[in-house]
Design an enzyme around this catalytic site. Structure first.
Site, PDB file in Angstrom:
ATOM      1  N   HIS A 104      -2.702   3.273  -4.572  1.00  0.00           N
ATOM      2  CA  HIS A 104      -2.117   2.820  -3.297  1.00  0.00           C
ATOM      3  C   HIS A 104      -0.695   2.277  -3.518  1.00  0.00           C
ATOM      4  O   HIS A 104      -0.363   1.182  -3.045  1.00  0.00           O
ATOM      5  CB  HIS A 104      -3.020   1.762  -2.645  1.00  0.00           C
ATOM      6  CG  HIS A 104      -4.290   2.341  -2.072  1.00  0.00           C
ATOM      7  ND1 HIS A 104      -4.283   3.227  -1.009  1.00  0.00           N
ATOM      8  CD2 HIS A 104      -5.591   2.189  -2.417  1.00  0.00           C
ATOM      9  CE1 HIS A 104      -5.540   3.570  -0.717  1.00  0.00           C
ATOM     10  NE2 HIS A 104      -6.355   2.960  -1.560  1.00  0.00           N
TER      11      HIS A 104
ATOM     12  N   GLU B 173      -9.665   2.872  -5.392  1.00  0.00           N
ATOM     13  CA  GLU B 173      -9.260   4.230  -5.023  1.00  0.00           C
ATOM     14  C   GLU B 173      -8.032   4.715  -5.796  1.00  0.00           C
ATOM     15  O   GLU B 173      -7.037   5.111  -5.215  1.00  0.00           O
ATOM     16  CB  GLU B 173      -8.983   4.292  -3.503  1.00  0.00           C
ATOM     17  CG  GLU B 173     -10.217   3.960  -2.688  1.00  0.00           C
ATOM     18  CD  GLU B 173      -9.987   4.023  -1.172  1.00  0.00           C
ATOM     19  OE1 GLU B 173     -10.882   4.515  -0.478  1.00  0.00           O
ATOM     20  OE2 GLU B 173      -8.920   3.577  -0.700  1.00  0.00           O
TER      21      GLU B 173
ATOM     22  N   ASP C 163       0.855  -1.189   0.000  1.00  0.00           N
ATOM     23  CA  ASP C 163       0.000   0.000   0.000  1.00  0.00           C
ATOM     24  C   ASP C 163       0.890   1.238   0.000  1.00  0.00           C
ATOM     25  O   ASP C 163       2.110   1.130  -0.137  1.00  0.00           O
ATOM     26  CB  ASP C 163      -0.958  -0.018   1.207  1.00  0.00           C
ATOM     27  CG  ASP C 163      -2.314   0.601   0.854  1.00  0.00           C
ATOM     28  OD1 ASP C 163      -2.345   1.796   0.504  1.00  0.00           O
ATOM     29  OD2 ASP C 163      -3.330  -0.117   0.908  1.00  0.00           O
TER      30      ASP C 163
HETATM   31  C1  ACM Z   1     -10.945  -0.202   0.307  1.00  0.00           C
HETATM   32  O1  ACM Z   1     -11.453  -0.087   1.424  1.00  0.00           O
HETATM   33  N1  ACM Z   1     -10.303   0.815  -0.233  1.00  0.00           N
HETATM   34  C2  ACM Z   1     -11.043  -1.440  -0.446  1.00  0.00           C
END
Ligand code: ACM
Ligand code: ZN
Length: 743
Positions: free
Chosen positions: A250, A314, A177
């Site tokens: 991420h 995201e 991440d």
């Molecule tokens: C997430 O909570 N961004 C999968």
């Protein structure tokens, strides 16, 4: 121990089996107990030996000899029809687990483990029983984010122990991440030396300002050998480990190590706080794909799972929109926009994963711009992603944040340590039903199962992680395994109580406050509130006070809703056998002229903070965690409320609370206006606030020269689009208002 006590313990299995009958027989493990296993079940037999060794310090002898007092692990594909299904017979002479395959044997052993009644260090007793059991869903998962905070291999193994105990068969290991890359990749050593570390970490919640950092380098990663050990440990327990390598978003930690993989080429820094970051893998640069394919080669080599999770959630598109390489890619590939570029990215990776004989899972954003063939979707932003994917005949795993995110608070008590937000108590997890959520029965075959998520931004110790995971994990286990008809929270709760010693014996710092007192408004009328108090512990009594004093053994016993006619603090304690148990409940109520008055909204709240207009005049001020269903939230619209006081009243102060958390995209109004009227038609301005200086709750109270009015109109004007330079710039802000005060 009396037989009566044993009988009570018999029913304490989690998850509850499909069918179980118990009798007065019992099987006693002795130093001479023999273990018989088919060759295909020798792995399962070692697992059982290991468990018994742990419990009794004695080794159970594996044998082929007949004799009484034995445990038999036996495969039978005629009698038992499906993977994971098992039959368990326990009588005086022997224990038999019959299963379709070794996985079923291992699930049966998990049941045995729970049934064991340890009498002393060497003796294990099992109740006489006939159990037939199989799972409701093939996919039962738990996720763990090890990027935001790192967890030791021992911790991971203990986590896997619990997955095994509660028959959860997938461990989703979130390894990369923005805040760290945690898996050794031999070809890219800077993923270890650079990306596994951050210079420091945010202290406290991200929403609080100013941001304060601890100044301490933080990191770590799992070596290839450690990863192999974790996989072997899980595999022995018939649990699949699904690795997640996040892309295209991420990715800051990886970009810090290899800045040439980003659109701007850096420099980048491993993130030191939480959120969504604009810098992502460049989708125009072929070296991005070379890097990710190399990484996936090593990951696929290590992990035997059919599924490889590639994230996909995201991913902001701002860098791609300004990157010549990304724009060129879009042109060459005839991609209409950056969402199509995201889809191109995922499809290209998916094809690569397919070429290696594996399949991808992604979060529901992988639906954007079209799903890659064969992709499984984890639907986290509610149910829409699940429905959309299932309609396209893709498999779906239900992971909805409202019900299954364990970084959410499980209690509204202010003593809870900082969590990400939200409110997902044990009971809510327990009542979640993936099939009900999917609605349309035609889609049901595509719902593979469900999974609890453990995001670790605020889990800065292993103890805190355990506190958030347990016992909610047990609720997920039961919902995912037991038949749909099993849905009795009181019964689950009593079985959970019987599991507590097991968890304690393993030094698991579970949350045991699921019985603590909660409240609700029983009724609300002009100037008065009736407050109901509840606990799921029906054997306890609630004692309470309303004058601010500590409730004691002689305080009033709660019998029916408590009537409040003036501002008060209600304190209550749960008593069991004259002793207080659980934490002290306390809640303030403010009763003013608006309390219980008729209120109408011009437009309804339209964010997750929604509910009835009466929430604004119910005497309860929303908390700074805004997870208490008191705040009303408005996006792209103002709040406009009219309160009818019932008759003309003298007014000398008006007010309301407004939330201001820019880091949560929550902006106070540009103006908070109070208007009055005697007829409800013609309003004149009474007072206006335009200054909301506090990061957090702005308690606005505006004294006015006493006037008389029957109607008060409150207008809070929405900030609208978040300005440049602020978190979430260009998106819509949320306006949050709670209690309106008229004195
Ligand atoms: C997430 O909570 N961004 C999968
Ligand atoms: Zn780019």
């Amino acid at each position: 121990m009396s037989q009566g006590n044993k009988a009570a313990a018999k029913a304490a299995l989690v998850p509850l089996p499909v069918s179980a009958t118990y009798n007065s027989d019992h099987f006693q493990l002795t130093p001479n107990t023999l273990l018989l296993a088919d060759p295909s079940n020798e792995g399962a037999a070692s697992l059982l030996q290991e468990y018994i060794q742990q419990q009794t310090k004695k080794t159970l002898r594996l044998t082929t000899q007949p004799g009484s007092n034995r445990i038999i692990l036996h495969t039978d594909t005629i009698l038992v029809k499906q993977p994971e299904e098992y039959l368990l017979h326990i009588n005086k002479e022997q224990v038999t687990i019959t299963a379709y395959n070794a996985t079923g044997i291992v699930r049966g052993i998990a049941t045995l483990q729970q049934l064991w009644q340890q009498q002393n260090a060497t003796t294990l007793v099992l109740p006489g029983a006939v159990i037939h059991d199989y799972p409701r869903f093939g996919y039962r998962g738990m996720h763990l984010d090890v990027s935001r905070h790192f967890f030791s291999v021992d911790f991971i193994k203990q986590f896997i122990d619990q997955l095994a105990r509660y028959k959860i068969n997938n461990f989703h290991w979130h390894l990369t991440d923005d805040q760290a890359w945690r898996i050794e990749i031999k070809k890219y050593p800077k993923l270890q030396s650079v990306a596994a570390w951050r210079d420091q970490t945010l202290i406290g919640h991200k929403k609080e300002l100013p941001h304060v950092f601890d100044g301490k380098k933080y990191g770590g990663y799992y070596t290839t050998e450690e990863v192999k050990a974790v996989i072997a440990y899980a595999t022995a327990r018939h649990i699949t480990v699904i690795p997640e390598i996040e892309m295209p978003g991420h990715a800051l930690a990886a970009l810090n190590a290899y800045p040439e993989l980003g659109c701007t080429k850096g420099p980048y820094k491993t993130a030191q706080f939480w959120g969504v970051f604009d810098d992502v893998f460049c989708a125009g640069n072929d070296s991005t794909f070379t890097f990710l394919q190399d990484v996936l080669d090593e990951v696929i080599q290590l992990f035997p799972s059919t599924y490889i999770h590639i994230g996909g959630d995201e991913c902001p598109k701002v860098r791609w929109a300004h990157c010549p390489a990304c724009q060129l890619r879009m042109k060459q590939e005839h991609l209409a926009d950056e969402h199509a570029l995201q889809s191109y990215f995922i499809k290209r990776i998916s094809e690569y994963v397919h070429s290696k004989g594996r399949k991808i899972i992604g979060w529901d954003e992988i639906l954007e711009g079209g799903l890659a063939p064969g992709a499984t979707v984890m639907s986290w932003r509610g149910v829409d992603g699940a429905i959309a994917a299932a309609k396209q005949q893709h498999h779906v795993i239900m992971t909805p944040e409202d019900e299954l995110y364990f970084d959410h608070y499980q209690s509204l008590y202010p003593e809870e340590k900082i969590a990400a937000g939200g409110y997902t108590p044990l009971e809510e997890v327990y009542h979640y039903d993936p099939l009900h959520a999917a609605g349309d029965t035609a889609l049901l075959p595509y719902i593979s199962g469900m999974q609890g998520e453990v995001w670790s931004e605020y889990l800065d110790t292993e103890q805190q992680a355990q506190y958030m995971i347990y016992p909610r994990l047990l609720a997920v286990a039961e919902r995912a395994w037991s038949p749909q008809t099993v849905r009795d929270y009181a019964d689950f709760r009593s079985r959970l109580k019987a599991q507590q010693p097991l968890l304690r014996a393993q030094h698991i710092a579970a949350a045991y406050n699921f019985d603590e007192i909660n409240y609700s408004i029983d009724s609300l009328a002009k100037g008065q509130l009736y407050i109901a108090l509840h606990s799921t512990d029906t054997t306890a009594v609630i004692r309470y006070t309303t004058n601010g004093s500590m409730p004691g053994a002689h305080s009033a016993v709660y019998k029916h809703p408590v009537r409040l006619t003036k501002s008060s603090t209600l304190k209550a304690a749960l008593y069991q056998q004259q002793q207080p148990v659980q934490r002290l409940f306390h809640q303030s109520f403010s009763i003013n002229k608006a309390t219980g008055a008729t209120i109408t909204l011009k437009e309804a709240p339209n964010t997750k903070c929604n509910g009835d207009a009466s929430l604004l005049v119910n005497g309860i001020a929303g908390s700074k965690r805004y997870n208490d269903q008191q705040w009303l939230g408005f996006s792209k619209r103002d709040l406009e409320a009219v309160i009818d006081l019932g008759s003309e009243q003298s007014i000398q102060q008006v007010g309301a609370n407004c939330l201001n958390y820019h880091w949560q995209k929550m902006w106070p109004p540009t103006s908070l206006e109070f208007w009055i009227s005697v007829d409800g038609v013609h309003f004149t301005s009474l007072a206006t606030a335009t200054d909301f200086p506090v990061n957090g709750i702005n308690v606005i109270r505006l004294p006015v020269k006493p006037v008389k009015a029957r109607y008060v109109k409150v207008v809070a004007r929405n900030k609208g689009v978040i300005p440049e330079g602020e978190y979430g710039a260009g998106g819509n802000s949320q306006l949050l208002i709670d209690e309106i005060i008229i004195d």
